[in-house]
Design a protein around this motif. Sequence first.
Motif, mmCIF file in Angstrom:
data_model
loop_
_atom_site.group_PDB
_atom_site.id
_atom_site.type_symbol
_atom_site.label_atom_id
_atom_site.label_comp_id
_atom_site.label_asym_id
_atom_site.label_seq_id
_atom_site.Cartn_x
_atom_site.Cartn_y
_atom_site.Cartn_z
ATOM 1 N N VAL A 12 0.667 -0.990 0.023
ATOM 2 C CA VAL A 12 0.061 -0.004 0.004
ATOM 3 C C VAL A 12 1.031 1.221 -0.045
ATOM 4 N N GLN A 13 0.185 2.428 -0.491
ATOM 5 C CA GLN A 13 1.297 3.579 -0.492
ATOM 6 C C GLN A 13 0.985 4.263 0.746
ATOM 7 N N ALA A 14 2.121 5.015 1.209
ATOM 8 C CA ALA A 14 1.924 5.999 2.492
ATOM 9 C C ALA A 14 0.525 6.666 2.335
ATOM 10 N N GLY A 16 -2.288 5.112 2.924
ATOM 11 C CA GLY A 16 -3.299 4.186 2.843
ATOM 12 C C GLY A 16 -3.622 3.486 4.018
ATOM 13 N N LYS A 86 2.285 4.417 7.150
ATOM 14 C CA LYS A 86 3.786 5.084 6.918
ATOM 15 C C LYS A 86 4.747 4.132 6.579
ATOM 16 N N PRO A 87 5.919 4.383 5.611
ATOM 17 C CA PRO A 87 6.775 3.220 5.382
ATOM 18 C C PRO A 87 7.593 2.665 6.669
ATOM 19 N N THR A 90 6.226 -0.900 7.709
ATOM 20 C CA THR A 90 6.453 -2.124 6.855
ATOM 21 C C THR A 90 6.934 -3.143 7.889
ATOM 22 N N VAL A 113 4.596 -0.606 3.045
ATOM 23 C CA VAL A 113 4.099 0.495 2.673
ATOM 24 C C VAL A 113 5.030 1.321 1.847
ATOM 25 N N SER A 114 4.793 2.040 0.698
ATOM 26 C CA SER A 114 5.615 2.523 -0.163
ATOM 27 C C SER A 114 5.585 4.017 -0.131
ATOM 28 N N SER A 115 6.705 4.592 -0.121
ATOM 29 C CA SER A 115 6.749 6.163 -0.143
ATOM 30 C C SER A 115 6.290 6.875 -1.190
#
Length: 115
Positions: A12-14, A16, A86-87, A90, A113-115
Amino acid sequence: QVQLVESGGGLVQAGGSLRLSCVASRSIFSSYLMGWYRQAPGKQREMVARITSGGITNYADSVKGRFTISRDNAKNTVILQMTSLKPEDTAVYYCNTVPPYVAYWGQGTQVTVSS
């Protein structure tokens, strides 16, 4: 022998959200304090949230206000709702009793979690 099976992780993106579920093979929830734990690469496993049989919750400072733990004793299920990810969130996420019982550790579910 009790088995705990975690699911719901993913990429998921940051910012999310994700909803993690933990289902037990038989009823233990009515008696035990339950928790969600996580382990990031190269770090020790830490507890991020816990819930009493009556629904009283506590959270690690790092997730307070973003994560919500809940339980359904009738369904042998513990849920972790994660928002504003947040990243640094992860990790592999696990559920277990509090304190954890070694034999109950499952495979966990990966949250990235990707930034």
